[in-house]
Scaffold this active site. Sequence first.
Site, mmCIF file in Angstrom:
data_model
loop_
_atom_site.group_PDB
_atom_site.id
_atom_site.type_symbol
_atom_site.label_atom_id
_atom_site.label_comp_id
_atom_site.label_asym_id
_atom_site.label_seq_id
_atom_site.Cartn_x
_atom_site.Cartn_y
_atom_site.Cartn_z
ATOM 1 N N LYS A 32 0.820 -1.338 -0.027
ATOM 2 C CA LYS A 32 0.023 0.020 -0.057
ATOM 3 C C LYS A 32 0.913 1.351 -0.032
ATOM 4 C CE LYS A 32 -4.319 -1.984 1.515
ATOM 5 N NZ LYS A 32 -5.385 -2.185 2.655
ATOM 6 N N ARG A 86 -3.181 -9.767 5.839
ATOM 7 C CA ARG A 86 -3.355 -10.077 4.390
ATOM 8 C C ARG A 86 -2.360 -9.559 3.636
ATOM 9 N NH1 ARG A 86 -5.539 -6.926 0.704
ATOM 10 N NH2 ARG A 86 -7.094 -7.488 -0.832
HETATM 11 C C1 7PM Z 1 -5.771 -2.362 -6.048
HETATM 12 C C2 7PM Z 1 -5.573 -1.299 -4.953
HETATM 13 C C3 7PM Z 1 -6.541 -3.202 -5.646
HETATM 14 C C4 7PM Z 1 -5.696 -1.465 -3.477
HETATM 15 C C5 7PM Z 1 -6.867 -3.581 -4.257
HETATM 16 C C6 7PM Z 1 -6.407 -2.707 -3.351
HETATM 17 C C7 7PM Z 1 -8.009 -4.656 2.069
HETATM 18 C C8 7PM Z 1 -8.844 -5.689 1.620
HETATM 19 C C9 7PM Z 1 -8.203 -4.570 0.154
HETATM 20 C C10 7PM Z 1 -7.643 -4.364 3.492
HETATM 21 C C11 7PM Z 1 -9.516 -6.167 3.848
HETATM 22 C C12 7PM Z 1 -5.097 -3.868 -1.425
HETATM 23 C C13 7PM Z 1 -6.653 -3.064 -1.940
HETATM 24 N N1 7PM Z 1 -7.597 -4.039 1.061
HETATM 25 N N2 7PM Z 1 -9.686 -6.307 2.583
HETATM 26 N N3 7PM Z 1 -9.072 -5.667 0.271
HETATM 27 N N4 7PM Z 1 -8.470 -5.293 4.362
HETATM 28 N N5 7PM Z 1 -10.090 -6.773 4.837
HETATM 29 O O1 7PM Z 1 -4.289 -3.062 -1.325
HETATM 30 O O2 7PM Z 1 -6.990 -3.493 3.896
HETATM 31 O O3 7PM Z 1 -5.095 -4.799 -1.404
HETATM 32 S S1 7PM Z 1 -8.030 -4.188 -1.564
#
Ligand code: 7PM
Length: 262
Positions: free
Chosen positions: A204, A238
């Site tokens: 991130k 995650r």
């Molecule tokens: C593109 C940019 C695709 C950012 C996906 C993302 C989380 C999540 C995501 C989290 C939970 C990523 C995000 N982030 N589910 N889904 N917690 N529970 O960086 O922080 O993976 S999507």
Amino acid sequence: MGILNVTPDSFSDGGRYTLVNLAVQQALQMAAEGAAFIDIGGESTRPGAEDVGEQEELDRVLPVLEALRKESNVLVSIDTSSPKLMLEAAKLGANLLNDVRSFTREGALEAAVATGLPICIMHMRGEPSSMQQQTDYVDVVAEVKHWLSHRLQACITAGIAQEKILLDPGFGFAKQLPHNLTLLANLNRLLSLGQPLLVGMSRKRMLGEITGKSALERDAAGLAAHLLAAQQGASILRVHSVVGLKDALQVWQAVQQASSLT
Ligand code: 7PM
């Protein structure tokens, strides 16, 4: 928890068959590396991202889940806000519903109840497309905690068993770097809500802002951040890169065992 993105932009070539096979291979590899869960997501929730259609999201995720189930019993989490996908994925053997919108879409909470599956609710404000315009907090930990406690109660009232609910502070969702850092530094304060915590900081922007590195160069930074989260009591981490974190957790566990013997 290993992240499996099944968005076309996460693969270089087209073709559904190739796409499904590559996704299953990646899931099996993460499971072999020690992931207890695979989190399958077919909607890009990147800040500022456009919505993909619901049918497209189903078409991306369900074939991967179905194919993975033929190869492995690894626990599968589905990263979705779509009630239809929640119901269909449950029928194909999904084990956890992970919704960054915390089951606020029309019919989503009812669908989650109908599946009987555990759920993860996550703090966010607004939609992924607009959330970075809503980052004013006086006390970010207290506000996230308050929001999660209310959403937790709503989910229990709707019929989800309390012991089936995970909480997530939503790193990077409607938050600036200082908010993300304050939340990580005080993660243990969320434990008093009585639920297990799931956190995700992998690749991130907050890690890029700290290290100056691009998304694919952030795994070491992420490893450090997730280890800090685990030390504060987070139950599920995650991540994109499973191996390094697995090793780090084993080292921590070994040291903990040694310290409990003295
Ligand atoms: C593109 C940019 C695709 C950012 C996906 C993302 C989380 C999540 C995501 C989290 C939970 C990523 C995000 N982030 N589910 N889904 N917690 N529970 O960086 O922080 O993976 S999507």
